[in-house]
Design an enzyme around this catalytic site. Structure first.
Site: not given
Length: 157
Positions: A113, A128
């Site tokens: 993870m 972004d």
């Protein structure tokens, strides 16, 4: 019957108990790819982007994200990572940035993870920083490539 009706909403979610697991060296490698216009990739690789060094910022963002995984994924164990690396490579043939994140520790639970979060956040950071010049970017191929350690041993695509 709707498949979603099988979700258990009793509030009994819990972290997996890893107290009986052995401490082993655990490594995970994950990847993500950001597809973009060739002009966008040229801005990144020539270091001409107005926001600065896109790859350096994305690398740091990915490293920070791996360390914050337990704050983002509710049932993840807080881990003492011993290594986080994020490599970003420009691929001019596919007009993309490939991100490879590697996480490592000596512990009782895996680090997949953390690697996935690192690769994902690095990709989101590229997006972004470049969205003003390329709204059509696509983040794809986010996946675990390899993991080792623990009872399940070594696994690789």
């Amino acid at each position: 019957m709707n498949k979603l009706t099988h979700i258990n909403n009793k509030g009994d979610a819990q972290m997996v108990d890893v107290s009986d697991k052995s401490i082993t060296t655990r490594i995970a490698v994950a990847k993500s790819v950001v597809l973009m216009q060739p002009e966008t990739l040229a801005l990144i690789t020539s270091d001409q982007h107005k926001k600065g060094d896109v790859l350096a910022v994305a690398r740091i963002a990915g490293i920070q994200a791996a360390k914050k995984c337990t704050d983002l994924i509710p049932l993840c164990h807080p881990l003492m990572l011993t290594k986080v690396s994020v490599a970003l490579t420009a691929n001019t043939e596919e007009s993309s940035v490939e991100i490879i994140a590697t996480t490592k520790l000596d512990g009782k639970t895996g680090v997949e993870m953390e690697a996935l979060v690192a690769a994902s956040v690095a990709a989101l950071t590229v997006y972004d920083m470049c969205k003003a010049v390329d709204r059509g970017m696509v983040i794809s191929q986010t996946q675990v490539l390899e993991k080792s350690g623990g009872k399940s041993g070594h696994w690789k695509i």
